[in-house]
Every structure is written in structure tokens, then in C-alpha cells.
Design an enzyme around this catalytic site. Structure first.
Site, PDB file in Angstrom:
ATOM      1  N   HIS A  95     -50.627 -91.826  24.523  1.00 40.91           N
ATOM      2  CA  HIS A  95     -51.506 -91.398  25.627  1.00 40.91           C
ATOM      3  C   HIS A  95     -52.815 -90.803  25.122  1.00 40.91           C
ATOM      4  O   HIS A  95     -53.769 -90.708  25.880  1.00 40.91           O
ATOM      5  CB  HIS A  95     -50.778 -90.480  26.621  1.00 40.91           C
ATOM      6  CG  HIS A  95     -50.651 -89.046  26.236  1.00 40.91           C
ATOM      7  ND1 HIS A  95     -49.504 -88.519  25.673  1.00 40.91           N
ATOM      8  CD2 HIS A  95     -51.501 -88.007  26.344  1.00 40.91           C
ATOM      9  CE1 HIS A  95     -49.671 -87.234  25.463  1.00 40.91           C
ATOM     10  NE2 HIS A  95     -50.872 -86.885  25.858  1.00 40.91           N
ATOM     11  N   ASP A 234     -44.083 -92.249  22.519  1.00 41.90           N
ATOM     12  CA  ASP A 234     -45.490 -91.914  22.747  1.00 41.90           C
ATOM     13  C   ASP A 234     -46.273 -91.774  21.436  1.00 41.90           C
ATOM     14  O   ASP A 234     -46.620 -90.674  21.020  1.00 41.90           O
ATOM     15  CB  ASP A 234     -45.554 -90.607  23.565  1.00 41.90           C
ATOM     16  CG  ASP A 234     -46.900 -90.411  24.239  1.00 41.90           C
ATOM     17  OD1 ASP A 234     -47.859 -91.111  23.863  1.00 41.90           O
ATOM     18  OD2 ASP A 234     -46.997 -89.556  25.141  1.00 41.90           O
ATOM     19  N   SER A 657     -50.872 -82.386  22.258  1.00 42.52           N
ATOM     20  CA  SER A 657     -50.332 -83.739  22.200  1.00 42.52           C
ATOM     21  C   SER A 657     -50.731 -84.407  20.907  1.00 42.52           C
ATOM     22  O   SER A 657     -51.880 -84.315  20.490  1.00 42.52           O
ATOM     23  CB  SER A 657     -50.841 -84.570  23.371  1.00 42.52           C
ATOM     24  OG  SER A 657     -50.023 -84.341  24.462  1.00 42.52           O
TER      25      SER A 657
HETATM   26  N1  ARG Z   1     -47.927 -84.800  30.244  1.00 41.05           N
HETATM   27  C1  ARG Z   1     -48.422 -85.165  28.959  1.00 41.05           C
HETATM   28  C2  ARG Z   1     -49.781 -84.472  28.675  1.00 41.05           C
HETATM   29  O1  ARG Z   1     -50.181 -83.617  29.407  1.00 41.05           O
HETATM   30  C3  ARG Z   1     -48.476 -86.639  28.770  1.00 41.05           C
HETATM   31  C4  ARG Z   1     -49.416 -87.395  29.652  1.00 41.05           C
HETATM   32  C5  ARG Z   1     -49.479 -88.880  29.458  1.00 41.05           C
HETATM   33  N2  ARG Z   1     -48.459 -89.608  30.177  1.00 41.05           N
HETATM   34  C6  ARG Z   1     -48.551 -90.045  31.459  1.00 41.05           C
HETATM   35  N3  ARG Z   1     -47.518 -90.651  31.983  1.00 41.05           N
HETATM   36  N4  ARG Z   1     -49.618 -89.869  32.206  1.00 41.05           N
HETATM   37  O2  ARG Z   1     -50.755 -85.000  28.255  1.00 41.05           O
HETATM   38  N1  ASP Z   2     -49.287 -83.732  27.161  1.00 41.19           N
HETATM   39  C1  ASP Z   2     -50.117 -82.638  26.728  1.00 41.19           C
HETATM   40  C2  ASP Z   2     -51.296 -83.091  25.890  1.00 41.19           C
HETATM   41  O1  ASP Z   2     -51.798 -84.157  26.084  1.00 41.19           O
HETATM   42  C3  ASP Z   2     -49.290 -81.616  26.019  1.00 41.19           C
HETATM   43  C4  ASP Z   2     -48.807 -80.559  26.946  1.00 41.19           C
HETATM   44  O2  ASP Z   2     -49.544 -80.208  27.887  1.00 41.19           O
HETATM   45  O3  ASP Z   2     -47.724 -80.050  26.704  1.00 41.19           O
HETATM   46  O4  ASP Z   2     -51.843 -82.359  25.114  1.00 41.19           O
END
Ligand code: ARG
Ligand code: ASP
Length: 722
Positions: A95, A234, A657
Site C-alpha cells: 500500500h 502487504d 507502515s
Molecule cells: N490501514 C493501513 C494504513 O493505515 C493500511 C491501508 C492500506 N490498505 C487498504 N485496504 N486501504 O495505512
Molecule cells: N497503515 C498505517 C500506515 O500506512 C499504519 C498504521 O496506521 O498503523 O502507516
């Protein structure tokens, strides 16, 4: 409580790992809260060693010799990445590389859908604008920054001196280094009670090496996002290139793979509940020390409205993307961005409610007040009332600003009209044409038009009590009918009459006599519509927010000192601010709800359980089904299966991330990529019973590279400890 566990222990059906897991639950939850400055990690080493850590502070951060920090990069400014080979191979999340993967994708070469694997270095794809930065050293510069500051001076004077000092120190530190490839950042910690300097090296030739198909890299999609149990692969791979002298350089054919000072050894030995883990990366922003009204605003007013506005956008995008593969690609990155925060805010508001954060903060503030009054310290006594007063002044402006961002500026056409105007003005029409090309590559008018209508309708409803924070005439010359459908009428007019909603017309416009281009853009209905909002925001809303925030920050500086005195047993660490931090903890499950317990490790079995060709988010590649059916796991098989993700008690945030998750020896166990739903409020309150970071197990990454990418030549570059 003990009795219940005792019964469970004696149950014959329990297998060993479950027993171990329960045992761990019996241990008191350890407070693994905190994001520590690498330079000052020495003071945390004893606790880390107690949890199993086997290295020293010098191994984590040193300016004298190569150390873990030399393998870590700030990736594209928003994520973390780490170097995993002597040839500059870099790994981060899927991502995090998503925008780049998408940029190289088309319906013919759909790397998002099918994945991408460069077979040779010649096939690695350059990425315009992508940078990675290494921290070379950091330093406590509080004394130099505060030089000349006295207790008697006004805050304005004080700020002036600080800014001048920061400028001077930055320039001196940079010396004759090329600012293109080096930067100096001086940032406050603890609201300006301390200052730290960061000297960074910036690399600008970063190439895409590999990415799994999204059905692996984004498996579970937005359905599973922010949740455990998780089964997402990921990760994506890039390579840093340098000039022949191993120095950072602009993209060039002559560049060669960068030879890093340090790269991580990969641990394929695996992990088990209770194991030490450490996350080393770039958390973006946390607000651990704010007062109750700030939390109340976030949880109960700001988040709910922002969620509502984003729901409207997402419904439109999802529907249209499902209809047309080209649109699906165009909007994939935008959709993921919109939906990510949308979902996080929901978890965050709920988490704040569950953790009773507001009530706890109120109680704390009450105790503090009593203490302050007893101490007779006048500045402390008035602190909370003054902060609260500022919050009540700030709120309408902050709210309006957020609604502008989430509604007016969320309309692509309006944002584009505004950007195009300022680009032409600042950088000329050639640059503007590039901006326009990039915009139209991923623009689909029907989505935007519908979103405009929905957002404006909702925006005017929400903003009704704040009429004076709206421009007086949001229209575009056409009188607006009064009926409910007036924004539909406006949308129809706007999207058929604005040249900026059409690629060809925009390009034609930009090709005209440069002297007339700016005037033409300013006459365009899209610009005329957005401009009064931009002006109102710039002249009325943002200046107020800046002023009040400045005052808030000053009071928070005192607040930090005061609570450090008041609550002297508590551990204090500076809020995250996109600087490099260390956080540590252990692999651990948690109980998300009454009578439910989550194990800390997921496996490929869970992928097969979720697999469903009819559900986009769960439709895995056929090759993975075949591998599973044949149980062809190769050297990645562990206990008859393949581990996929794991959770631990590391205190992480957005920006973490892609961060390396390291074991007690500093070897790479996996990549951090998310947090669990019940713990998304950790930016405000870290509750050790439910806050967990989610990582992809490096063994799953290796398995995918090997078996799905058939790119095992990449494995030859790695140092794998088995
Ligand atoms: N929640 C994670 C972060 O804040 C991963 C986001 C990417 N994945 C998604 N399905 N949008 O970045
Ligand atoms: N998914 C988040 C990021 O892209 C990580 C988090 O917020 O825990 O940095």
C-alpha cells in the site's frame, strides 16, 4: 478469574500452543507504550533486554559505525522502508508503493491486478518524484535553538529568536552539501521544551522491482483493513540507485545499485507468542497529551462528519469502479486513500469511547487542578481554563477548515482548477500542462460530478450554523434555484461548461497565448466556484487557526512541564512527528470483546477460508489455490502451513507502515502495516490490553516472491538466517 483459566488449562482438548497463549494472558499486560528517540534509546535498553532484546543502544543508533538505523528509510515521505540487500534492494508495504504500481499500470499491463516482477535490473521501473531518505545523524540542539531566549521576553520575541536560530543552525549544518540530496530538519519535542536536529540524505532514483498481485498485496481490501485476523501480503520491492561514486543522484541510465552502509538480515526462524519485537520507523502524528475537549472534538464531532462525507464519496466510487475495469484502475489509489482514513476514524471514535478516554482525561485534569491549587503555582492554576477557552474559540474554525477539506476540496475538478491556476501563475503553462496530463490520466467525470452534487448538498447542511465561515456567493454567476435539487442544477451547469472538466479543452486552453491563459482559467466556472472558498479559507479561517494554535502550543509547552512534575511516575515520550522512532513489545494476542480471544498468528489456512472468487477482496490468484492444494510450500512450510501475519504490542502509528519488525537479534521478522480495529485510538490513548500492530510475516513475503512471483533470483540477494 484464576478459576476460569484453571478449568481451561485442565481441558483435555487444549493443544499446547493454546495453552501457552493462555499463559501469556495471565501475565499482567505490560505497558509497551511509547515511541522513543533512537539517540536516547539507552534508557530503555534495560526494559527491552528484560523482554529478550540481545543488542545494545549502539546497535540501534550510532554515528560512529554502521547500525540498524542505516538500513531504514523514510519512503516517499509518508511510509517507512528498509534495505534488505547489499545491492540496495528495498522493501516496504504494497500500500506504500501502490501509487507507483498504479502509475505503471494500464488495462494492458495491469500490475495492480497481476503483480510485477522485474526479471533483470534492466526491467526495474523508474518512478518520477519518488524519494527515500536516510537519517545520517540526529542531535539535541535545544540549547542552541533557545540561545538568547529569556524568561522576560514576549512569546512573539521568543518565537522570532527561535526561528532565526533554527535557520542559522540548519544552514551551518548543511554547509556546502547539495540541498537536493541532503536536508536538515529541526523539530520541537514535548511542545518546544526540547529541539532535535536531523541530518538526512535523500535518494532520488528509486525503481520498482516487484509487487505481488493486489489479490495478495491487498488481500482482504478495505473489508479487512484495520482489522485482525488479517491475511494480507502487504509488501512491494524497490531498489535504490546511486551514481558510480555511490552518492545520491537524479535518475540516470548510468546509475548503479546503491551499496548501503547496512542492510537487514532476514530471520526465517519464525516467532512465537511472547517473543520480543521492535519496530523502527517513521510514525507520523500522535496526540497523547491533549486535553479532554480536544479528544471530545475528534471522537464526537470531527470524525462523525468526516466519516459521513467520505461515505458519500466511497459509495459513488465503488459503484462506478465495479462497472468498468479502466475506472477501477483509475480510482483504485484514490479509493484506497479515502477509505483508509474513513475506516480508521470509525475505529478511533469507538476505541475512545470504549477506553473511556474522555472521562479518564477529565478525571486527570481535575486531580491536576487540585494539585496546582494546593501548590499555589499561579501559572499552573490557570492552565486548564485557558486551554479550554482556546479550544472553544478554535473549534468552529477548525471544523470549517476540516469540512472545506472533506467537501469542497474533495471535489477533484475544484481542486484541479485551483492547482492549475496557481501552477500557471508560479511555474508557467508548460508545467501546468504536465499537471493537467497527470490529472486526466485518472479522472472520470461522471464520478466527480455526482460527488460534487452530494458533497455540496451535505456541506451546506452541515455548515448551516457557521454561515459566516462560508463565502457569501458560492455561485458562478448563474442564480441558483432554491429547491433541494439546486446542487444538481449547479453540477449540470458546471460540468458541461467548465473547460477544466475536459482533457482536450484544458490542453487547448493551456496551449493558447501564455498571456491570456491565466485570465481564461480565472473565467472558468470551476475556478470561479472554488476561488471564494479558497480566499475565505486563506484569509479568514486559516489565520485564526494558526493564531489560536500558536497560543495553544505555548500553553501546551507549560502543560508538558506541569504534568511531568505532577505525574512524575509516568513515562513520557514525545508525540510522533514523522521522525525516526523505536518502539518495542512482544508478540501477543488480545481479547477484542467479552468471551472472545484472538491468537497472534495467522496462516495460509485463513486465506483459504476467506477465499471466494465472487468477492473482489477475497478472490485469490488461481496459482495460490493450486499451490495450496498441492501443499507445495517449499522451504517456507512451518508446522505444516505457512505463517502469514502476526500481531504484537508495539506502539505504532500512521507512517509506520513498511517499518521493519525486528527480533531480539535485530533480524527482520516482518513488515509492519496496520493496527487492529479495537486499538486504532492509540494515537490518542494506548491501551495495552487491545492496542496491537499488525505485520506481515517475512516468511510469507519470501514464499510469495518464490512461489507466486517465481522470482527466486531475488532471494539470492538476501541474507536469510534459517
Ligand atoms: N490501514 C493501513 C494504513 O493505515 C493500511 C491501508 C492500506 N490498505 C487498504 N485496504 N486501504 O495505512
Ligand atoms: N497503515 C498505517 C500506515 O500506512 C499504519 C498504521 O496506521 O498503523 O502507516
Amino acid at each position: 478469574m484464576f478459576k476460569i483459566y484453571y478449568k481451561l488449562f485442565c481441558a483435555e482438548s487444549l493443544r499446547f500452543p493454546t495453552l501457552l497463549f493462555l499463559l501469556l494472558f495471565l501475565l499482567p499486560a505490560r505497558a509497551d507504550e511509547g515511541m522513543w528517540l533512537p539517540m536516547l534509546i539507552q534508557k530503555k535498553i534495560p526494559q527491552m533486554q528484560e523482554l529478550g532484546f540481545r543488542l545494545t543502544a549502539e546497535d540501534i543508533y550510532s554515528v560512529n559505525r554502521a547500525c540498524l538505523k542505516d538500513a531504514i528509510v523514510h519512503f516517499g515521505g509518508g511510509c517507512t522502508g528498509e534495505v534488505i540487500s547489499a545491492e540496495g534492494l528495498l522493501i516496504t508495504n504494497h500500500h506504500c508503493g501502490y501509487g507507483q504500481i498504479q502509475a505503471h499500470s494500464s488495462v494492458e499491463h495491469d500490475y495492480l491486478k497481476d503483480g510485477f516482477w522485474a526479471r533483470t535490473k534492466d526491467e526495474e521501473l523508474p518512478n518520477k518524484g519518488l524519494t527515500v531518505t536516510f537519517l545520517r545523524r540526529m542531535e539535541d540542539v535545544t540549547e542552541q535553538v533557545l540561545e538568547g531566549v529569556t524568561d522576560q521576553m514576549s512569546e512573539v520575541e521568543r518565537q522570532g529568536i527561535i526561528e532565526a536560530n533554527i535557520k542559522k543552525i540548519s544552514e551551518e549544518t548543511l554547509g556546502d552539501m547539495d540541498p537536493k540530496f541532503h536536508s536538515v530538519r529541526i523539530t520541537p519535542a514535548y511542545y518546544g521544551n526540547q529541539y532535535f536536529l536531523y541530518l538526512n540524505e535523500i535518494f532520488r532514483d528509486i525503481r520498482l522491482v516487484g509487487a505481488p498481485p493486489s489479490s495478495i498485496g491487498k488481500f482482504g481490501g478495505d473489508t479487512d483493513n484495520w482489522m485482525w485476523p488479517r491475511h494480507t501480503g502487504d509488501f512491494s520491492l524497490f531498489r535504490i540507485y546511486a551514481n558510480v561514486d555511490n552518492q545520491p543522484a537524479e535518475y540516470s541510465d548510468d546509475n548503479v545499485p546503491y551499496r548501503p552502509r547496512y542492510h537487514f538480515t532476514i530471520s526465517a526462524k519464525g516467532l512465537k507468542p511472547g517473543d520480543f519485537t521492535m519496530v523502527y520507523g517513521y510514525p507520523g502524528r500522535t496526540r497523547q497529551y491533549v486535553l479532554s475537549p480536544a479528544v471530545d472534538y475528534i471522537a464526537n464531532r470531527s470524525n462523525p462528519q468526516k466519516i459521513r462525507l467520505r461515505s458519500l464519496r466511497l459509495d459513488v466510487m465503488n459503484r462506478e469502479q465495479a462497472k468498468d475495469p479502466a475506472v477501477r484502475i483509475q480510482y483504485s489509489s484514490k479509493n484506497a486513500g479515502v477509505s483508509n482514513a474513513w475506516k480508521k476514524w470509525q475505529g478511533e471514535s469507538r476505541g475512545i469511547l470504549n477506553a473511556r478516554t474522555i472521562g479518564k482525561k477529565e478525571a486527570f485534569e481535575k486531580r491536576f487542578q487540585q494539585w496546582a491549587e494546593a501548590s499555589g503555582h499561579q501559572e499552573y492554576i490557570t492552565l486548564i481554563p485557558r486551554l479550554k477557552e482556546l479550544y472553544s474559540q478554535l473549534e468552529p474554525y477548525l471544523f470549517a477548515s476540516e469540512m472545506y477539506t472533506e467537501a469542497v476540496m474533495a471535489v477533484e475538478l475544484l481542486r484541479f482548477a485551483n492547482t492549475l491556476e496557481s501552477t500557471v501563475e508560479r511555474s508557467g503553462t508548460a508545467r501546468a500542462a504536465e499537471v493537467a496530463e497527470r490529472f486526466f490520466k485518472d479522472y472520470y467525470k461522471p464520478i466527480d460530478q455526482e460527488i460534487f452534487e452530494l458533497l455540496f448538498t451535505e456541506f451546506y447542511r452541515i455548515m448551516e450554523p457557521f454561515g459566516d465561515l462560508l463565502p457569501s456567493d458560492p455561485a458562478i454567476g448563474e442564480p441558483l434555484p432554491a429547491e433541494a435539487s439546486r446542487f444538481a442544477v449547479l453540477a449540470e451547469y458546471l460540468y458541461s461548461n467548465s473547460a477544466l472538466a475536459d482533457r482536450q479543452k484544458t490542453m487547448d486552453l493551456l496551449a493558447k497565448d501564455p498571456a491570456s491563459v491565466l485570465t481564461l482559467i480565472r473565467q472558468d466556472p470551476a475556478f470561479r466556484l472554488v476561488s471564494p472558498f479558497v480566499v475565505k479559507n486563506r484569509d479568514k479561517i486559516q489565520p485564526r487557526i494558526r493564531d489560536i494554535n500558536r497560543e495553544l502550543n505555548l500553553l501546551y509547552r507549560t502543560w508538558m512541564q506541569a504534568i511531568m512534575e505532577f505525574d512524575s511516575d509516568r513515562i513520557f515520550y514525545p508525540d510522533a512527528n514523522s521522525t525516526l522512532r523505536v518502539t518495542y513489545g512482544t508478540v501477543q494476542g488480545y481479547s477484542p470483546a467479552d468471551a472472545v480471544m484472538y491468537l497472534p498468528v495467522s496462516t495460509i489456512e485463513g486465506i483459504m477460508q476467506k477465499d471466494d472468487p465472487h468477492i473482489f477482496d477475497y478472490d485469490i490468484p488461481q496459482s495460490l489455490r493450486d499451490i495450496y492444494a498441492a501443499r507445495d510450500f517449499g522451504r517456507w512450510e512451518t508446522d505444516g502451513t505457512v505463517p502469514v501475519c502476526f500481531i504484537a504490542t508495539n506502539h505504532t502509528s500512521g507512517g509506520n507502515s513498511g517499518s521493519p519488525v525486528l527480533n531480539a537479534d535485530g533480524h527482520l521478522l516482518g513488515l509492519n502495516f496496520d493496527r487492529v480495529w479495537e486499538g486504532t485510538m492509540s494515537d490518542i490513548e494506548f491501551d495495552p490490553s487491545v492496542c496491537r500492530n499488525i505485520s506481515v510475516d517475512i516468511r510469507y513475503v519470501l514464499f510469495i516472491i518464490d512461489k507466486i512471483g517465481n522470482a527466486n533470483y531475488l532471494l539470492d540477494e538476501l541474507d536469510i538466517s534459517e
